[in-house]
Motif scaffolding. Structure first.
Motif, PDB file in Angstrom:
ATOM      1  N   PHE A 101     -15.732  26.369  25.070  1.00 46.96           N
ATOM      2  CA  PHE A 101     -15.903  24.964  24.722  1.00 46.96           C
ATOM      3  C   PHE A 101     -15.724  24.091  25.953  1.00 46.96           C
ATOM      4  O   PHE A 101     -15.047  24.466  26.918  1.00 46.96           O
ATOM      5  CB  PHE A 101     -14.904  24.541  23.635  1.00 46.96           C
ATOM      6  N   GLY A 102     -16.348  22.913  25.927  1.00 42.58           N
ATOM      7  CA  GLY A 102     -16.212  21.990  27.047  1.00 42.58           C
ATOM      8  C   GLY A 102     -17.209  20.853  26.949  1.00 42.58           C
ATOM      9  O   GLY A 102     -18.232  20.959  26.258  1.00 42.58           O
ATOM     10  N   TYR A 103     -16.909  19.743  27.634  1.00 41.46           N
ATOM     11  CA  TYR A 103     -17.862  18.640  27.742  1.00 41.46           C
ATOM     12  C   TYR A 103     -19.047  19.108  28.567  1.00 41.46           C
ATOM     13  O   TYR A 103     -18.908  19.917  29.489  1.00 41.46           O
ATOM     14  CB  TYR A 103     -17.199  17.427  28.388  1.00 41.46           C
ATOM     15  N   ARG A 107     -16.173  21.266  33.021  1.00 39.29           N
ATOM     16  CA  ARG A 107     -16.002  22.711  33.088  1.00 39.29           C
ATOM     17  C   ARG A 107     -15.740  23.285  31.706  1.00 39.29           C
ATOM     18  O   ARG A 107     -15.085  22.680  30.869  1.00 39.29           O
ATOM     19  CB  ARG A 107     -14.858  23.057  34.040  1.00 39.29           C
ATOM     20  N   VAL A 108     -16.261  24.485  31.493  1.00 38.81           N
ATOM     21  CA  VAL A 108     -16.093  25.148  30.210  1.00 38.81           C
ATOM     22  C   VAL A 108     -14.784  25.929  30.213  1.00 38.81           C
ATOM     23  O   VAL A 108     -14.344  26.435  31.251  1.00 38.81           O
ATOM     24  CB  VAL A 108     -17.292  26.085  29.918  1.00 38.81           C
ATOM     25  N   SER A 109     -14.138  25.997  29.064  1.00 41.16           N
ATOM     26  CA  SER A 109     -12.885  26.739  28.915  1.00 41.16           C
ATOM     27  C   SER A 109     -13.070  27.874  27.919  1.00 41.16           C
ATOM     28  O   SER A 109     -13.904  27.795  27.007  1.00 41.16           O
ATOM     29  CB  SER A 109     -11.760  25.809  28.439  1.00 41.16           C
ATOM     30  N   LEU A 110     -12.282  28.925  28.107  1.00 45.19           N
ATOM     31  CA  LEU A 110     -12.276  30.072  27.209  1.00 45.19           C
ATOM     32  C   LEU A 110     -10.934  30.126  26.503  1.00 45.19           C
ATOM     33  O   LEU A 110      -9.883  30.106  27.146  1.00 45.19           O
ATOM     34  CB  LEU A 110     -12.500  31.368  27.991  1.00 45.19           C
ATOM     35  N   SER A 111     -10.962  30.192  25.181  1.00 47.89           N
ATOM     36  CA  SER A 111      -9.752  30.345  24.379  1.00 47.89           C
ATOM     37  C   SER A 111      -9.827  31.664  23.628  1.00 47.89           C
ATOM     38  O   SER A 111     -10.841  31.969  23.003  1.00 47.89           O
ATOM     39  CB  SER A 111      -9.598  29.182  23.394  1.00 47.89           C
ATOM     40  N   ILE A 112      -8.744  32.453  23.702  1.00 48.52           N
ATOM     41  CA  ILE A 112      -8.645  33.699  22.951  1.00 48.52           C
ATOM     42  C   ILE A 112      -7.536  33.536  21.920  1.00 48.52           C
ATOM     43  O   ILE A 112      -6.412  33.140  22.248  1.00 48.52           O
ATOM     44  CB  ILE A 112      -8.339  34.897  23.874  1.00 48.52           C
ATOM     45  N   GLN A 113      -7.857  33.841  20.663  1.00 47.15           N
ATOM     46  CA  GLN A 113      -6.893  33.755  19.575  1.00 47.15           C
ATOM     47  C   GLN A 113      -6.839  35.084  18.823  1.00 47.15           C
ATOM     48  O   GLN A 113      -7.840  35.798  18.736  1.00 47.15           O
ATOM     49  CB  GLN A 113      -7.277  32.650  18.586  1.00 47.15           C
ATOM     50  N   ALA A 127     -14.854  28.477  36.130  1.00 48.03           N
ATOM     51  CA  ALA A 127     -15.481  27.772  37.258  1.00 48.03           C
ATOM     52  C   ALA A 127     -16.965  27.609  37.008  1.00 48.03           C
ATOM     53  O   ALA A 127     -17.812  28.105  37.760  1.00 48.03           O
ATOM     54  CB  ALA A 127     -15.225  28.534  38.558  1.00 48.03           C
ATOM     55  N   MET A 128     -17.306  26.904  35.930  1.00 50.06           N
ATOM     56  CA  MET A 128     -18.709  26.706  35.593  1.00 50.06           C
ATOM     57  C   MET A 128     -18.828  25.518  34.650  1.00 50.06           C
ATOM     58  O   MET A 128     -18.000  25.352  33.746  1.00 50.06           O
ATOM     59  CB  MET A 128     -19.282  27.963  34.930  1.00 50.06           C
ATOM     60  N   GLN A 129     -19.849  24.690  34.876  1.00 45.42           N
ATOM     61  CA  GLN A 129     -20.088  23.595  33.955  1.00 45.42           C
ATOM     62  C   GLN A 129     -20.615  24.129  32.630  1.00 45.42           C
ATOM     63  O   GLN A 129     -21.314  25.142  32.579  1.00 45.42           O
ATOM     64  CB  GLN A 129     -21.097  22.608  34.540  1.00 45.42           C
ATOM     65  N   THR A 130     -20.291  23.421  31.561  1.00 46.90           N
ATOM     66  CA  THR A 130     -20.716  23.838  30.227  1.00 46.90           C
ATOM     67  C   THR A 130     -22.233  23.956  30.141  1.00 46.90           C
ATOM     68  O   THR A 130     -22.770  24.936  29.605  1.00 46.90           O
ATOM     69  CB  THR A 130     -20.201  22.844  29.177  1.00 46.90           C
ATOM     70  N   GLU A 215     -19.887  14.430  24.252  1.00 48.73           N
ATOM     71  CA  GLU A 215     -19.895  15.456  23.225  1.00 48.73           C
ATOM     72  C   GLU A 215     -19.288  16.721  23.811  1.00 48.73           C
ATOM     73  O   GLU A 215     -19.438  17.007  24.988  1.00 48.73           O
ATOM     74  CB  GLU A 215     -21.308  15.758  22.743  1.00 48.73           C
ATOM     75  N   MET A 216     -18.596  17.448  22.972  1.00 49.39           N
ATOM     76  CA  MET A 216     -18.020  18.716  23.388  1.00 49.39           C
ATOM     77  C   MET A 216     -18.769  19.846  22.685  1.00 49.39           C
ATOM     78  O   MET A 216     -18.778  19.921  21.455  1.00 49.39           O
ATOM     79  CB  MET A 216     -16.532  18.785  23.051  1.00 49.39           C
TER      80      MET A 216
END
Length: 255
Positions: A101-103, A107-113, A127-130, A215-216
């Motif tokens: 997820f990310g704007y 930068r995009v983020s990774l979430s692990i649940q 290290a990458m734009q969404t 927007e995200m």
């Protein structure tokens, strides 16, 4: 079975969101103009967090690093020399929920649940734009490798507790990924997506941060977590059988 792409009111056209595998229908998250009440649960094996201040320092220093020139990537090879089949019935690893997820221009983020009802056990700012990752995923196959150096002999840091990673996407070096504690905004996104098992779309953004038209984008799927060794873990995105969605693998490796 297929799942409609979950969306919130105010979301833009689905052609701008992540591509994702289809799954069984899930309830669509409802609009939330106000701050969400956090009902996420602790993971069943939550590790005690340490060094929060150090992580914040790493994040503040390295998140502003520029995208850098391509270089070779060392993706680990599993015993047998092959990757798991994301369409197979069986599984040699544990299944977790992964969310990118990310704007769009951020930068995009990774979430692990452990599952969609739990607090994140890992959040990494990539290290990458969404919008760049969206373009890569549209090509059908993405391999993300996050590399870090092995610790000293006396250090016993678990691989997923490393604070800083060199990131490669499809063999090209893109910069540095940073592990961080989940922010209030991260938790708000996870709360909104709690009823979603697999899907992609957009969420209303924080206008104070990204402007009134922000927007995200998000993509959520099940991932198979495979532990190769104490210095290698991999997450393979699982797609329903017969689905032609993107293939995504995320490698964490110490070299």
């Amino acid at each position: 079975m297929r799942e409609s792409r979950p969306r919130l009111s105010g979301a833009s056209s689905s052609t701008d969101s992540f591509s994702t595998p289809s799954a069984s229908p899930t309830p669509s998250p409802s609009p939330a103009p106000q701050r969400q009440h956090n009902t996420l649960l602790e993971p069943s094996h939550q590790n005690k967090k340490k060094g929060k201040k150090v992580f914040r320092v790493f994040r503040s220093v390295f998140r502003s690093f520029p995208i850098i020139t391509p270089a070779a990537c060392k993706i680990p090879v599993l015993p047998g020399g092959s990757l798991p089949d994301p369409h197979r019935g069986g599984s040699s690893g544990s299944r977790v929920t992964g969310t990118l997820f990310g704007y769009r221009k951020g930068r995009v983020s990774l979430s692990i649940q452990e599952n969609s009802r739990c607090l994140p056990s890992l959040v990494v700012e990539l290290a990458m734009q969404t919008m760049v990752l969206q373009k890569e995923l549209s090509g059908g196959m993405v391999r993300i490798a996050l590399e870090t150096e092995k610790p000293g002999d006396k250090e016993k840091t678990k691989i997923m507790d490393e604070p800083l990673w060199t990131m490669y996407c499809n063999g090209k070096k893109t910069g540095y990924g940073v592990k961080r504690d989940a922010t209030e905004e991260d938790l708000n996104v996870m709360e909104l997506l709690r009823p979603v098992s697999m899907g992609a779309g957009v969420l209303p953004g924080n206008s104070e941060v990204e402007g009134p038209d922000s927007e995200m984008a998000y993509m959520r799927a099940y991932f198979e977590r495979v532990v190769g060794s104490k210095d290698s873990e991999t997450f393979y995105m699982l797609s329903p059988e017969g689905n032609n969605g993107p293939e995504l693998s995320i490698f964490f490796v110490r070299v």
